[in-house]
Enzyme design. Structure first.
Site, PDB file in Angstrom:
ATOM      1  N   SER A  95      -6.475   4.393   6.500  1.00 32.95           N
ATOM      2  CA  SER A  95      -5.703   3.152   6.441  1.00 32.95           C
ATOM      3  C   SER A  95      -6.440   2.017   7.153  1.00 32.95           C
ATOM      4  O   SER A  95      -7.174   2.246   8.111  1.00 32.95           O
ATOM      5  CB  SER A  95      -4.351   3.391   7.116  1.00 32.95           C
ATOM      6  OG  SER A  95      -3.677   2.178   7.328  1.00 32.95           O
ATOM      7  N   TYR A 118      -5.825  -3.953   2.888  1.00 27.92           N
ATOM      8  CA  TYR A 118      -4.851  -5.027   2.664  1.00 27.92           C
ATOM      9  C   TYR A 118      -5.629  -6.316   2.412  1.00 27.92           C
ATOM     10  O   TYR A 118      -6.738  -6.470   2.913  1.00 27.92           O
ATOM     11  CB  TYR A 118      -3.937  -5.197   3.885  1.00 27.92           C
ATOM     12  CG  TYR A 118      -2.942  -4.084   4.074  1.00 27.92           C
ATOM     13  CD1 TYR A 118      -1.933  -3.864   3.142  1.00 27.92           C
ATOM     14  CD2 TYR A 118      -2.987  -3.263   5.195  1.00 27.92           C
ATOM     15  CE1 TYR A 118      -0.999  -2.852   3.324  1.00 27.92           C
ATOM     16  CE2 TYR A 118      -2.059  -2.244   5.380  1.00 27.92           C
ATOM     17  CZ  TYR A 118      -1.072  -2.047   4.442  1.00 27.92           C
ATOM     18  OH  TYR A 118      -0.152  -1.049   4.624  1.00 27.92           O
ATOM     19  N   THR A 144      -3.578  -1.832  -1.346  1.00 26.21           N
ATOM     20  CA  THR A 144      -2.118  -1.668  -1.352  1.00 26.21           C
ATOM     21  C   THR A 144      -1.480  -3.006  -1.725  1.00 26.21           C
ATOM     22  O   THR A 144      -1.719  -4.012  -1.065  1.00 26.21           O
ATOM     23  CB  THR A 144      -1.636  -1.182   0.024  1.00 26.21           C
ATOM     24  OG1 THR A 144      -2.240   0.079   0.278  1.00 26.21           O
ATOM     25  CG2 THR A 144      -0.125  -1.030   0.071  1.00 26.21           C
ATOM     26  N   LYS A 240      -2.550   0.451  -5.217  1.00 26.55           N
ATOM     27  CA  LYS A 240      -1.483   1.350  -4.755  1.00 26.55           C
ATOM     28  C   LYS A 240      -0.188   0.558  -4.655  1.00 26.55           C
ATOM     29  O   LYS A 240      -0.130  -0.448  -3.946  1.00 26.55           O
ATOM     30  CB  LYS A 240      -1.849   1.934  -3.393  1.00 26.55           C
ATOM     31  CG  LYS A 240      -0.769   2.778  -2.751  1.00 26.55           C
ATOM     32  CD  LYS A 240      -1.330   3.499  -1.528  1.00 26.55           C
ATOM     33  CE  LYS A 240      -0.306   4.340  -0.821  1.00 26.55           C
ATOM     34  NZ  LYS A 240       0.632   3.569  -0.017  1.00 26.55           N
ATOM     35  N   HIS A 264       5.804   3.281  -1.591  1.00 29.04           N
ATOM     36  CA  HIS A 264       5.429   3.295  -0.180  1.00 29.04           C
ATOM     37  C   HIS A 264       6.367   4.223   0.619  1.00 29.04           C
ATOM     38  O   HIS A 264       6.768   3.920   1.742  1.00 29.04           O
ATOM     39  CB  HIS A 264       5.488   1.865   0.378  1.00 29.04           C
ATOM     40  CG  HIS A 264       4.437   1.560   1.415  1.00 29.04           C
ATOM     41  ND1 HIS A 264       3.356   0.747   1.165  1.00 29.04           N
ATOM     42  CD2 HIS A 264       4.313   1.928   2.713  1.00 29.04           C
ATOM     43  CE1 HIS A 264       2.628   0.637   2.256  1.00 29.04           C
ATOM     44  NE2 HIS A 264       3.177   1.347   3.209  1.00 29.04           N
TER      45      HIS A 264
END
Ligand SMILES: Cc1cc2nc3c(=O)[nH]c(=O)nc-3n(C[C@H](O)[C@H](O)[C@H](O)COP(=O)(O)O)c2cc1C
Length: 367
Positions: A95, A118, A144, A240, A264
Site C-alpha cells: 500500500s 493513490y 485505487t 482497483k 474496498h
C-alpha cells in the site's frame, strides 16, 4: 485471536467499515446467493491451482490485496505478508500507506509485486513515485480509484483512531488494556510510512492520514489523468475499485490491463453493490479485453471457486490475512494461505475440476 491481541481501536480499524456496514456484511453473504453444481468421475488426482493474471503466473488464484498500516497490526507487518506470499508464490500488494518500504518488501518475495497507488494533486510526485516503483522492480501498478474521499468509518470516530493517534478517553483505556501490544510497539523500530515519508512529512505528526487524503490527493482526478499515468507506466496497470460496466469499458479503452471489482471491503461507499454480484455483468462486457479481478468478503475456498466460475481471473484477500497477521505474524499469514490452498484444492476435486480453467458458469446456479 486478533481481537484478543489488539487494542480495541486498532481491531476496529481493521474490522470496521463505512456507515452502517451494510456493504461489508453483504460482501460475504453475496456468495451464498448461488450454489456450486459439481461434476463427478473426472479424474482429479492432480489439481493445478495456478492462474495467469496481467501476465503474472501465480501458484494460487488468490492474492494478498494491499492494506495500510500493517506494522500496527503486528510488528512484522508487510515483511510477514511478503514472506508468506513468496512461500505461496502469489502476488502481494504494498500500500501507499504501507509501513515497510517498497524496496525492502520487493526483495523479500520473488513472486510478482503489486504497488498500490493513490493519485496526488502534485503530478510530479505521481511521476516520482511511479519511477521509484519501476526502479524497485514492481510488476503491477494498481491505482485505487474508489477513495476519492475517505469513507465514513464510524467505529474510528468513536475510538479516535487516526494516524497520528488522537484517541478518545475510551480509546486510550482500550490501549491501556493491551499492555503487551504497547510494549511490542515501543520495542520495535519506530512507526513510519516509507512510501510517503520522502515526499510528505507524515512521521513528524504534521500530516495526519485524513489530512493526507483531503489535502494531498486529487479529487479532480479524471480519466485523462489516468490515461496519462497508464502511458507513463507502460506496463501492467490496473484500476482497483471499478464497479460499473461503463467504467470497466473505459479502463480497457485507456489501455489498462486489469481491473479489480471492489468496494474496498465496505469501507468507502456503504450501500454499494458487492463485487461478486457485479462480476458476471463486467466479465461479459470486458472479459475478452482485460483481466477482471475481484475482492471483498472472501473467507472460503468455495467463495473463490464461485468467483472464478463467473470469470474472475484471480481473487483478492483482505481481512482474511489481516486478522491472522495480527494474531501470529508471518506464521499466521502462512497458515491462512495454507488453509485457503487446501480448501481450494479440495473444493476443485469435489467439483470435478483439475484446473482453474475448467471452472465455468455451467458450475453455478443462482437461486
Ligand atoms: C485495514 C484495511 C486497510 C486497507 N488499506 C487499503 C489501502 O491502503 N489501499 C487500498 O487500495 N485498499 C485498502 N484496503 C482494501 C483492501 O485492499 C481490499 O479491497 C478489502 O480489504 C477486501 O475486502 P475484505 O477485507 O472483505 O477481503 C484496506 C482494507 C482493510 C481491511
Amino acid at each position: 485471536m486478533a481481537r484478543r491481541k489488539l487494542p480495541g481501536p486498532i481491531f476496529n480499524y481493521i474490522d470496521g467499515a463505512a456507515d452502517d456496514e451494510v456493504t461489508y456484511r453483504r460482501n460475504t453473504a453475496s456468495f451464498e446467493r448461488c450454489d456450486l453444481v459439481p461434476n463427478v468421475l473426472r479424474g482429479v488426482e492432480n489439481v493445478d491451482l495456478s492462474v495467469t493474471v496481467m501476465g503474472q503466473k501465480l501458484a494460487l488464484p488468490v492474492y494478498c490485496s494491499p492494506t495500510a498500516l500493517q506494522r500496527l497490526f503486528h510488528h512484522q507487518g508487510e515483511r510477514a505478508v511478503a514472506a508468506a506470499s513468496d512461500k505461496y508464490a502469489t502476488m502481494f500488494g504494498v500500500s501507499s500507506l504501507g509501513t515497510v518500504s517498497l524496496e525492502e518488501v520487493r526483495k523479500l518475495s520473488s513472486a510478482p509485486q503489486i504497488y498500490q497507488f493513490y493519485f496526488h494533486k502534485d503530478r510530479s510526485l505521481n511521476r516520482a513515485m511511479m519511477e521509484r516503483a519501476k526502479t524497485a522492480g514492481v510488476e503491477v501498478m494498481m491505482l485505487t480509484v474508489d477513495s476519492i474521499t475517505g469513507g465514513n468509518r464510524e467505529r474510528d470516530k468513536r475510538t479516535g483512531f487516526s494516524i497520528p493517534f488522537k484517541l478518545t478517553l475510551a480509546g486510550m483505556l482500550q490501549f491501556a488494556m493491551k499492555p503487551a501490544w504497547g510494549l511490542n510497539y515501543l520495542t520495535h523500530e519506530p512507526f513510519r510510512l516509507p512510501q510517503l515519508d520522502e515526499h510528505v512529512d507524515m512521521g513528524g505528526g504534521t500530516m495526519s492520514i485524513s489530512k493526507y487524503f483531503s489535502e494531498m490527493l486529487d479529487p479532480s482526478m479524471n480519466w485523462d489523468d489516468v490515461a496519462q499515468m497508464v502511458e507513463q507506466w507502460s506496463g501492467q496497470f490496473c484500476l482497483k475499485g471499478i464497479m460499473s460496466v461503463a467504467d470497466a469499458k473505459r479502463a480497457a479503452d485507456i489501455g489498462c490491463t486489469g481491473i479489480v471489482l471492489s468496494n474496498h471491503g465496505g469501507r468507502q461507499l456503504d450501500g454499494s453493490r458487492t463485487a461478486f454480484d457485479q462480476l458476471a455483468e463486467i466479465v461479459d462486457a470486458v472479459g475478452d479485453r482485460i483481466d477482471v479481478l475481484m475482492d471483498g468478503g472472501v473467507q472460503r475456498g468455495t467463495h473463490v471457486l464461485k468467483a472464478l466460475s463467473l470469470g474472475a481471473k484471480a481473487v483478492g484477500l483482505g481481512r482474511y490475512y489481516l486478522f491472522p497477521l495480527a494474531a501470529a505474524g508471518q506464521a499466521g499469514v502462512e497458515r491462512a494461505l495454507e488453509l485457503m490452498r487446501i480448501e481450494i484444492e479440495r473444493d476443485m476435486r469435489l467439483m470435478g475440476c483439475s484446473s482453474v480453467q475448467q471452472l465455468s458458469r455451467a458450475n453455478l446456479r443462482f437461486r
